[in-house]
Write a protein that holds these residues in place. Structure first.
Motif, PDB file in Angstrom:
ATOM      1  N   TYR A  37      29.791  71.133 -30.849  1.00  0.00           N
ATOM      2  CA  TYR A  37      29.612  69.697 -31.226  1.00  0.00           C
ATOM      3  C   TYR A  37      28.933  68.390 -30.862  1.00  0.00           C
ATOM      4  O   TYR A  37      29.684  68.115 -29.487  1.00  0.00           O
ATOM      5  N   ARG A  54      34.035  70.886 -28.033  1.00  0.00           N
ATOM      6  CA  ARG A  54      33.299  72.784 -28.726  1.00  0.00           C
ATOM      7  C   ARG A  54      35.013  73.057 -29.280  1.00  0.00           C
ATOM      8  O   ARG A  54      36.288  72.800 -29.598  1.00  0.00           O
ATOM      9  N   ASP A  55      34.845  74.329 -29.825  1.00  0.00           N
ATOM     10  CA  ASP A  55      35.738  75.188 -30.492  1.00  0.00           C
ATOM     11  C   ASP A  55      35.345  76.526 -29.992  1.00  0.00           C
ATOM     12  O   ASP A  55      34.399  77.599 -30.739  1.00  0.00           O
ATOM     13  N   GLY A  95      21.560  69.969 -36.834  1.00  0.00           N
ATOM     14  CA  GLY A  95      21.803  69.363 -37.064  1.00  0.00           C
ATOM     15  C   GLY A  95      21.145  68.123 -37.702  1.00  0.00           C
ATOM     16  O   GLY A  95      21.823  66.717 -37.737  1.00  0.00           O
ATOM     17  N   TRP A 103      25.084  68.598 -23.857  1.00  0.00           N
ATOM     18  CA  TRP A 103      23.716  68.339 -24.725  1.00  0.00           C
ATOM     19  C   TRP A 103      23.203  67.455 -23.692  1.00  0.00           C
ATOM     20  O   TRP A 103      23.234  66.086 -22.764  1.00  0.00           O
ATOM     21  N   MET A 106      31.130  77.684 -30.618  1.00  0.00           N
ATOM     22  CA  MET A 106      30.266  76.395 -31.770  1.00  0.00           C
ATOM     23  C   MET A 106      30.062  75.436 -30.649  1.00  0.00           C
ATOM     24  O   MET A 106      32.072  75.329 -30.038  1.00  0.00           O
ATOM     25  N   ARG A 160      26.078  64.610 -36.359  1.00  0.00           N
ATOM     26  CA  ARG A 160      26.658  65.868 -36.364  1.00  0.00           C
ATOM     27  C   ARG A 160      26.049  66.529 -35.659  1.00  0.00           C
ATOM     28  O   ARG A 160      25.323  67.456 -36.350  1.00  0.00           O
ATOM     29  N   CYS A 220      21.447  71.511 -26.786  1.00  0.00           N
ATOM     30  CA  CYS A 220      22.506  72.241 -25.987  1.00  0.00           C
ATOM     31  C   CYS A 220      21.649  73.148 -25.216  1.00  0.00           C
ATOM     32  O   CYS A 220      21.439  73.898 -25.258  1.00  0.00           O
ATOM     33  N   GLN A 268      29.386  64.707 -32.157  1.00  0.00           N
ATOM     34  CA  GLN A 268      29.249  63.398 -33.155  1.00  0.00           C
ATOM     35  C   GLN A 268      28.645  62.304 -32.619  1.00  0.00           C
ATOM     36  O   GLN A 268      29.357  61.421 -31.409  1.00  0.00           O
ATOM     37  N   SER A 310      25.456  70.399 -34.160  1.00  0.00           N
ATOM     38  CA  SER A 310      26.249  71.406 -33.683  1.00  0.00           C
ATOM     39  C   SER A 310      25.402  72.370 -32.859  1.00  0.00           C
ATOM     40  O   SER A 310      24.243  72.141 -32.958  1.00  0.00           O
ATOM     41  N   CYS A 311      25.847  73.599 -31.890  1.00  0.00           N
ATOM     42  CA  CYS A 311      25.211  74.146 -31.139  1.00  0.00           C
ATOM     43  C   CYS A 311      26.203  75.850 -31.499  1.00  0.00           C
ATOM     44  O   CYS A 311      27.488  75.705 -31.429  1.00  0.00           O
ATOM     45  N   ALA A 312      25.259  76.706 -31.996  1.00  0.00           N
ATOM     46  CA  ALA A 312      26.068  77.800 -32.143  1.00  0.00           C
ATOM     47  C   ALA A 312      25.823  78.817 -31.127  1.00  0.00           C
ATOM     48  O   ALA A 312      24.391  78.831 -30.675  1.00  0.00           O
TER      49      ALA A 312
END
Length: 125
Positions: free
Chosen positions: A79, A71-72, A7, A35, A77, A18, A95, A81, A20-22
């Motif tokens: 994030y 986070r989700d 991102g 982060w 994931m 934004r 991350c 922002q 993202s971290c997978a």
């Protein structure tokens, strides 16, 4: 835990990005996440952290009010922002996942054992 950040990019001052971290591998949901960022010639510094259960978040003073971590756990994931970006936000952003499970947020990079490869953020003035 394997992590991959994405991102990053080039943005003008005042703009937004934004990141993202997978995550893959072990139970992502059990780890606190954070982060960090590093610019040339400087130490890697804490940016934001979130507890394993999403209850607690913590920010460096330099980004407080401008960055939002989330986070989700269902999607593995995390994030951040980043709004109102400034040239001094320019850095490689990483991350990280905590060394211990079920831990709270931490600003200490020694509390993190798993790191992504980093994504470059450049903010032009």
């Amino acid at each position: 835990v394997q992590l991959q950040a994405s991102g990053g990019g080039l943005v003008q001052a005042g703009g937004s990005l934004r990141l993202s971290c997978a995550a893959s591998g072990r139970s992502f949901r059990n780890y606190a996440m954070g982060w960090f960022r590093q610019s040339p010639g400087k130490e890697r510094e804490f940016v934001a952290g979130i507890s394993w259960n999403t209850i607690s978040t913590y920010y460096a003073d330099s980004v407080k009010g401008r960055f939002t971590i989330s986070r989700d756990n269902a999607k593995n994931m995390m994030y951040v922002q980043m709004d109102s970006l400034k040239p001094e936000d320019t850095a490689v952003y990483y991350c990280a996942a905590s060394r211990s499970v079920f831990s709270g947020t931490s600003y200490d990079r020694n509390d993190y054992a798993y790191w992504g490869q980093g994504t470059q953020v450049t903010v032009s003035s």
